[in-house]
Structure formats: structure tokens, C-alpha cells
Scaffold this motif. Structure first.
Motif, PDB file in Angstrom:
ATOM      1  N   GLU A 150       0.829  -1.214   0.000  1.00  0.00           N
ATOM      2  CA  GLU A 150       0.000   0.000   0.000  1.00  0.00           C
ATOM      3  C   GLU A 150       0.859   1.257   0.000  1.00  0.00           C
ATOM      4  N   LYS A 151       1.987   1.214   0.705  1.00  0.00           N
ATOM      5  CA  LYS A 151       2.890   2.368   0.700  1.00  0.00           C
ATOM      6  C   LYS A 151       3.439   2.618  -0.702  1.00  0.00           C
ATOM      7  N   LYS A 152       3.800   1.546  -1.401  1.00  0.00           N
ATOM      8  CA  LYS A 152       4.351   1.704  -2.745  1.00  0.00           C
ATOM      9  C   LYS A 152       3.279   2.198  -3.716  1.00  0.00           C
ATOM     10  N   ARG A 153       2.058   1.681  -3.585  1.00  0.00           N
ATOM     11  CA  ARG A 153       0.981   2.163  -4.462  1.00  0.00           C
ATOM     12  C   ARG A 153       0.654   3.621  -4.161  1.00  0.00           C
ATOM     13  N   ALA A 154       0.669   3.991  -2.891  1.00  0.00           N
ATOM     14  CA  ALA A 154       0.424   5.386  -2.527  1.00  0.00           C
ATOM     15  C   ALA A 154       1.499   6.296  -3.104  1.00  0.00           C
ATOM     16  N   GLU A 155       2.729   5.797  -3.145  1.00  0.00           N
ATOM     17  CA  GLU A 155       3.814   6.585  -3.725  1.00  0.00           C
ATOM     18  C   GLU A 155       3.617   6.765  -5.228  1.00  0.00           C
ATOM     19  N   MET A 156       3.091   5.736  -5.897  1.00  0.00           N
ATOM     20  CA  MET A 156       2.790   5.863  -7.318  1.00  0.00           C
ATOM     21  C   MET A 156       1.644   6.849  -7.552  1.00  0.00           C
ATOM     22  N   VAL A 157       0.674   6.888  -6.622  1.00  0.00           N
ATOM     23  CA  VAL A 157      -0.392   7.901  -6.694  1.00  0.00           C
ATOM     24  C   VAL A 157       0.227   9.292  -6.596  1.00  0.00           C
ATOM     25  N   GLN A 158       1.155   9.454  -5.654  1.00  0.00           N
ATOM     26  CA  GLN A 158       1.844  10.735  -5.506  1.00  0.00           C
ATOM     27  C   GLN A 158       2.576  11.108  -6.789  1.00  0.00           C
ATOM     28  N   MET A 159       3.247  10.139  -7.405  1.00  0.00           N
ATOM     29  CA  MET A 159       3.951  10.411  -8.652  1.00  0.00           C
ATOM     30  C   MET A 159       2.979  10.879  -9.734  1.00  0.00           C
ATOM     31  N   GLY A 160       1.816  10.217  -9.809  1.00  0.00           N
ATOM     32  CA  GLY A 160       0.831  10.613 -10.811  1.00  0.00           C
ATOM     33  C   GLY A 160       0.312  12.022 -10.602  1.00  0.00           C
ATOM     34  N   ILE A 161       0.128  12.398  -9.343  1.00  0.00           N
ATOM     35  CA  ILE A 161      -0.377  13.742  -9.027  1.00  0.00           C
ATOM     36  C   ILE A 161       0.681  14.809  -9.330  1.00  0.00           C
ATOM     37  N   LEU A 162       1.936  14.530  -8.991  1.00  0.00           N
ATOM     38  CA  LEU A 162       3.003  15.509  -9.209  1.00  0.00           C
ATOM     39  C   LEU A 162       3.428  15.576 -10.675  1.00  0.00           C
ATOM     40  N   ASP A 163       3.190  14.489 -11.425  1.00  0.00           N
ATOM     41  CA  ASP A 163       3.421  14.470 -12.873  1.00  0.00           C
ATOM     42  C   ASP A 163       4.843  14.918 -13.230  1.00  0.00           C
ATOM     43  N   PRO A 164       5.870  14.187 -12.758  1.00  0.00           N
ATOM     44  CA  PRO A 164       7.256  14.613 -13.000  1.00  0.00           C
ATOM     45  C   PRO A 164       7.710  14.372 -14.425  1.00  0.00           C
ATOM     46  N   ARG A 165       8.835  14.985 -14.777  1.00  0.00           N
ATOM     47  CA  ARG A 165       9.470  14.731 -16.072  1.00  0.00           C
ATOM     48  C   ARG A 165      10.368  13.509 -15.997  1.00  0.00           C
ATOM     49  N   LEU A 166      11.021  13.336 -14.858  1.00  0.00           N
ATOM     50  CA  LEU A 166      11.922  12.199 -14.655  1.00  0.00           C
ATOM     51  C   LEU A 166      11.611  11.562 -13.309  1.00  0.00           C
ATOM     52  N   ALA A 167      11.335  10.256 -13.312  1.00  0.00           N
ATOM     53  CA  ALA A 167      11.092   9.518 -12.080  1.00  0.00           C
ATOM     54  C   ALA A 167      12.268   8.594 -11.813  1.00  0.00           C
ATOM     55  N   ILE A 168      12.855   8.713 -10.621  1.00  0.00           N
ATOM     56  CA  ILE A 168      13.908   7.809 -10.172  1.00  0.00           C
ATOM     57  C   ILE A 168      13.278   6.930  -9.106  1.00  0.00           C
ATOM     58  N   LEU A 169      13.115   5.660  -9.399  1.00  0.00           N
ATOM     59  CA  LEU A 169      12.376   4.753  -8.530  1.00  0.00           C
ATOM     60  C   LEU A 169      13.330   3.736  -7.929  1.00  0.00           C
ATOM     61  N   ASP A 170      13.563   3.871  -6.619  1.00  0.00           N
ATOM     62  CA  ASP A 170      14.534   3.044  -5.907  1.00  0.00           C
ATOM     63  C   ASP A 170      13.857   1.797  -5.345  1.00  0.00           C
ATOM     64  N   GLU A 171      14.044   0.674  -6.016  1.00  0.00           N
ATOM     65  CA  GLU A 171      13.518  -0.620  -5.586  1.00  0.00           C
ATOM     66  C   GLU A 171      12.025  -0.553  -5.267  1.00  0.00           C
ATOM     67  N   THR A 172      11.272  -0.032  -6.225  1.00  0.00           N
ATOM     68  CA  THR A 172       9.823   0.030  -6.091  1.00  0.00           C
ATOM     69  C   THR A 172       9.228  -1.361  -5.906  1.00  0.00           C
ATOM     70  N   ASP A 173       9.898  -2.390  -6.395  1.00  0.00           N
ATOM     71  CA  ASP A 173       9.383  -3.753  -6.287  1.00  0.00           C
ATOM     72  C   ASP A 173       9.627  -4.382  -4.919  1.00  0.00           C
ATOM     73  N   SER A 174      10.386  -3.711  -4.054  1.00  0.00           N
ATOM     74  CA  SER A 174      10.709  -4.275  -2.748  1.00  0.00           C
ATOM     75  C   SER A 174       9.450  -4.451  -1.899  1.00  0.00           C
ATOM     76  N   GLY A 175       9.233  -5.661  -1.411  1.00  0.00           N
ATOM     77  CA  GLY A 175       8.113  -5.922  -0.518  1.00  0.00           C
ATOM     78  C   GLY A 175       6.767  -6.073  -1.186  1.00  0.00           C
ATOM     79  N   LEU A 176       6.725  -6.146  -2.504  1.00  0.00           N
ATOM     80  CA  LEU A 176       5.444  -6.240  -3.214  1.00  0.00           C
ATOM     81  C   LEU A 176       5.100  -7.695  -3.510  1.00  0.00           C
TER      82      LEU A 176
END
Length: 247
Positions: A150-176
Motif C-alpha cells: 500500500e505504501k508503494k501504491r500510494a507513492e505511485m499515486v503521488q507520482m501521478g499527481i506531481l506528474d514529473p518529467r523524470l522519475a527515479i524509482l529506488d527498488e519500487t518492487d521491494s516488498g510487493l
């Protein structure tokens, strides 16, 4: 979009990055893989501007600007997003209010009009639905009581809202688990796989790359990139390990 040239960095006076060079163009997805202690997370933290990570040599240019001359909040406003391996909890702070403040702070920094309450909620609902999150979860304190997935999905929600040009994702798959991995992978593709955006995935394993297929895979070892290739390099690493590929 991002040009890293001979980057050197230390943590607590210990050299970690030792001449890392990498170029990422708009529309590209890059993956960095490597053993523990290679400098993968340090790379993300240095680019994000985390205190305690001292750059001792080299340069980083982001969208034509000297990234290292910018404060962390200025890097975010310029369109850089850093996703953490372990998103933190912030008790007492409403997640939806946190997200709205973050989005409007970046919009102000770019000279854009702030989102009204109604505009923001419409955006937040759309991004939550994309990541299959219940909006009620975003009314809770930031990440408090959330599972790892849920924390990782919430972080992806945050990314979608902020709409960045470059996303650096550090081990997003950890714990999923399998379902959360698929949902996060699909979210990354929906939000970031565009001609004007780019992604740098930092990961140990090939499994995330089944969902977010990279254009380039790099092997980081000893603080620098020692090998680069296409998606097939990740499969080779999975089969043979880092030592065999680096030999």
C-alpha cells in the motif's frame, strides 16, 4: 534530459560513487541493477539531493540546468521525482492534504495556477483509481498503518499527481506481492511511458522489468557502470549473477 558525467560521491567520508556516467533521453526507461553496496540507492539519493551525500567530483545536468546547484525542493519543482525503497510514515499529517500541498507548491514554483480543492480531489481520485487504491486510505495520515504494498501504491499515486518529467524509482518492487507488483508496474507505464518523460528504475531483480520493460539496462558495481545493454541483459543477470556478467 539527464546527463551524469564522471560523478563521484561520498557518504560519511566513504567513497561510494566512483566515476558514474549515464545519459537518459526523453521517452526512455533505464534500469540500474547491481549487487548490494554497489551504489544504486546512493545514485538516487545524490540526484534527489539528500543531505549527507556529498558530491566530490563530476557533474549532473537535468533539462539543461546544473542539477547539483539546486536545492531538493527546486529539483522537485523542476520535474524530478524520487521514489523511496522504504516510504516513511508521517503521523498526524493527512495524506490528501500532504499531496495537495506538494502539488501546489510545485505549481507555484513553476508559475502555474494552484489547483482548487475540487480540481485536486478529481485528480487524486483518478490517480488512486489507476493504482486501485481506495480514496479513504488517502484521508489517513501519510502511510500510517499501510502495508508495504500500500505504501508503494500510494507513492505511485503521488507520482501521478506531481506528474514529473523524470522519475527515479529506488527498488519500487521491494516488498510487493505479485498483484501489487503488477499494479505498480502498470501504474508506472500509464504515468511515465510518454515521449516527454523518462524513468530510472533501480532494482535488484528482473521481475519488475517484466511489467516496465526498459530500453536500457546498466550494471552498477564498485560505484560506476561497468556494462550496459538492452532488456536481455537483465535476463542474463538473473540467470548468471552479477559476477559472471561483470567478468
Amino acid at each position: 534530459m539527464l546527463s551524469i558525467d564522471a560523478l563521484h560521491a561520498t557518504v560519511a567520508d566513504k567513497p561510494i560513487l566512483k566515476g558514474l556516467s549515464l545519459t537518459i533521453n526523453p521517452g526512455e526507461i533505464h534500469a540500474i541493477m547491481g549487487p548490494n553496496g554497489a551504489g544504486k540507492s546512493t545514485t538516487g539519493y545524490v540526484l534527489g539531493g539528500r543531505p549527507g551525500y556529498e558530491v566530490t567530483g563530476g557533474s549532473v545536468t537535468f533539462a539543461g540546468a546544473d542539477l547539483l546547484a539546486l536545492e531538493p525542493h527546486e529539483r522537485a519543482a523542476a520535474g524530478l521525482f524520487l521514489g523511496f525503497q522504504y516510504p516513511v510514515e508521517i503521523p498526524g499529517v493527512s495524506f490528501v492534504q500532504f499531496l495537495r500541498e506538494a502539488a501546489n507548491a510545485q505549481r507555484r514554483a513553476r508559475g502555474e495556477a494552484e489547483l482548487s480543492g475540487g480540481e485536486f480531489l478529481k485528480l487524486a481520485r483518478a490517480q488512486a483509481a489507476l493504482l486501485k487504491m481506495d480514496m479513504d486510505m488517502l484521508k489517513r495520515p501519510v502511510n500510517v498503518g499501510f502495508s508495504g504494498g500500500e505504501k508503494k501504491r500510494a507513492e505511485m499515486v503521488q507520482m501521478g499527481i506531481l506528474d514529473p518529467r523524470l522519475a527515479i524509482l529506488d527498488e519500487t518492487d521491494s516488498g510487493l506481492d505479485i498483484d501489487a507488483l503488477r499494479i505498480c508496474g502498470e501504474g508506472i507505464n500509464a504515468i511515465m511511458r510518454r515521449p516527454d518523460k523518462a524513468v530510472l528504475l533501480i532494482t535488484h531483480y528482473q521481475r519488475l522489468l517484466d511489467y516496465v520493460q526498459p530500453d536500457f539496462v546498466h550494471v552498477l558495481a564498485g560505484g560506476r557502470i561497468i556494462k550496459s545493454g538492452g532488456p536481455e541483459l537483465a535476463h542474463q543477470l538473473e540467470r548468471e549473477g552479477y559476477e559472471a556478467v561483470a567478468a
